[in-house]
Write a protein that holds these residues in place. Structure first.
Motif, PDB file in Angstrom:
ATOM      1  N   PHE A 116       0.834  -1.200   0.000  1.00 55.10           N
ATOM      2  CA  PHE A 116       0.000   0.000   0.000  1.00 55.10           C
ATOM      3  C   PHE A 116       0.872   1.253   0.000  1.00 55.10           C
ATOM      4  CE2 PHE A 116      -2.419   3.320   2.205  1.00 55.10           C
ATOM      5  CZ  PHE A 116      -3.523   3.389   1.359  1.00 55.10           C
ATOM      6  N   ALA A 117       1.931   1.256   0.788  1.00 55.25           N
ATOM      7  CA  ALA A 117       2.823   2.415   0.856  1.00 55.25           C
ATOM      8  C   ALA A 117       3.533   2.643  -0.480  1.00 55.25           C
ATOM      9  CB  ALA A 117       3.841   2.229   1.976  1.00 55.25           C
ATOM     10  N   VAL A 118       3.983   1.579  -1.116  1.00 51.77           N
ATOM     11  CA  VAL A 118       4.663   1.711  -2.409  1.00 51.77           C
ATOM     12  C   VAL A 118       3.700   2.209  -3.473  1.00 51.77           C
ATOM     13  CG1 VAL A 118       5.742   0.388  -4.271  1.00 51.77           C
ATOM     14  CG2 VAL A 118       6.471   0.045  -1.928  1.00 51.77           C
ATOM     15  N   GLY A 177       3.005   5.865  -2.942  1.00 46.49           N
ATOM     16  CA  GLY A 177       4.156   6.666  -3.363  1.00 46.49           C
ATOM     17  C   GLY A 177       4.237   6.804  -4.871  1.00 46.49           C
ATOM     18  N   LEU A 178       3.956   5.734  -5.595  1.00 43.33           N
ATOM     19  CA  LEU A 178       3.976   5.795  -7.057  1.00 43.33           C
ATOM     20  C   LEU A 178       2.867   6.689  -7.599  1.00 43.33           C
ATOM     21  CD1 LEU A 178       4.796   2.102  -7.952  1.00 43.33           C
ATOM     22  CD2 LEU A 178       6.266   4.095  -8.212  1.00 43.33           C
ATOM     23  N   GLN A 179       1.713   6.644  -6.968  1.00 46.39           N
ATOM     24  CA  GLN A 179       0.610   7.494  -7.408  1.00 46.39           C
ATOM     25  C   GLN A 179       0.928   8.961  -7.142  1.00 46.39           C
ATOM     26  OE1 GLN A 179      -1.876   6.282  -9.132  1.00 46.39           O
ATOM     27  NE2 GLN A 179      -2.779   8.284  -9.426  1.00 46.39           N
ATOM     28  N   LEU A 180       1.555   9.259  -6.027  1.00 45.66           N
ATOM     29  CA  LEU A 180       1.928  10.639  -5.728  1.00 45.66           C
ATOM     30  C   LEU A 180       3.018  11.123  -6.669  1.00 45.66           C
ATOM     31  CD1 LEU A 180       1.862  10.672  -1.826  1.00 45.66           C
ATOM     32  CD2 LEU A 180       0.224  11.698  -3.397  1.00 45.66           C
ATOM     33  N   VAL A 214       5.716  14.331 -10.957  1.00 45.39           N
ATOM     34  CA  VAL A 214       6.637  14.236 -12.080  1.00 45.39           C
ATOM     35  C   VAL A 214       5.905  14.225 -13.421  1.00 45.39           C
ATOM     36  CG1 VAL A 214       8.396  12.796 -13.167  1.00 45.39           C
ATOM     37  CG2 VAL A 214       8.336  13.024 -10.692  1.00 45.39           C
ATOM     38  N   ALA A 215       4.973  13.341 -13.595  1.00 42.49           N
ATOM     39  CA  ALA A 215       4.365  13.124 -14.909  1.00 42.49           C
ATOM     40  C   ALA A 215       3.482  14.287 -15.353  1.00 42.49           C
ATOM     41  CB  ALA A 215       3.567  11.831 -14.907  1.00 42.49           C
TER      42      ALA A 215
END
Length: 74
Positions: free
Chosen positions: A27-29, A32-35, A40-41
């Motif tokens: 869940f944490a990973v 973090g990727l969604q944030l 960035v994107a």
């Protein structure tokens, strides 16, 4: 031999404890990727859109042709 020298292996609830740890980590990973998508994107997409909004490809080609970058287009 002392009977209390070795600790008893924990078998009851071992799978639950391991799954809890891995689910929280996953869940944490994923959070973090969604944030990072918003950090960035999205700015990168906006910068590309801003660049191509005022981009003239014919003018750019003519400048590169005059500079001698293309040997086949004289």
């Amino acid at each position: 031999m002392a009977s209390g020298a070795l600790m008893k292996a924990q078998m009851l609830g071992l799978l639950t404890r391991c799954l809890q740890f891995h689910i929280i980590g996953a869940f944490a990973v994923s959070l973090g990727l969604q944030l990072s998508k918003f950090a960035v994107a999205e700015p990168r997409k906006k910068a590309c859109a801003d660049f191509y909004r005022g981009y003239d490809s014919v003018k750019d080609f003519e400048e590169m042709r005059k500079a001698g970058i293309f040997q086949s287009a004289k």
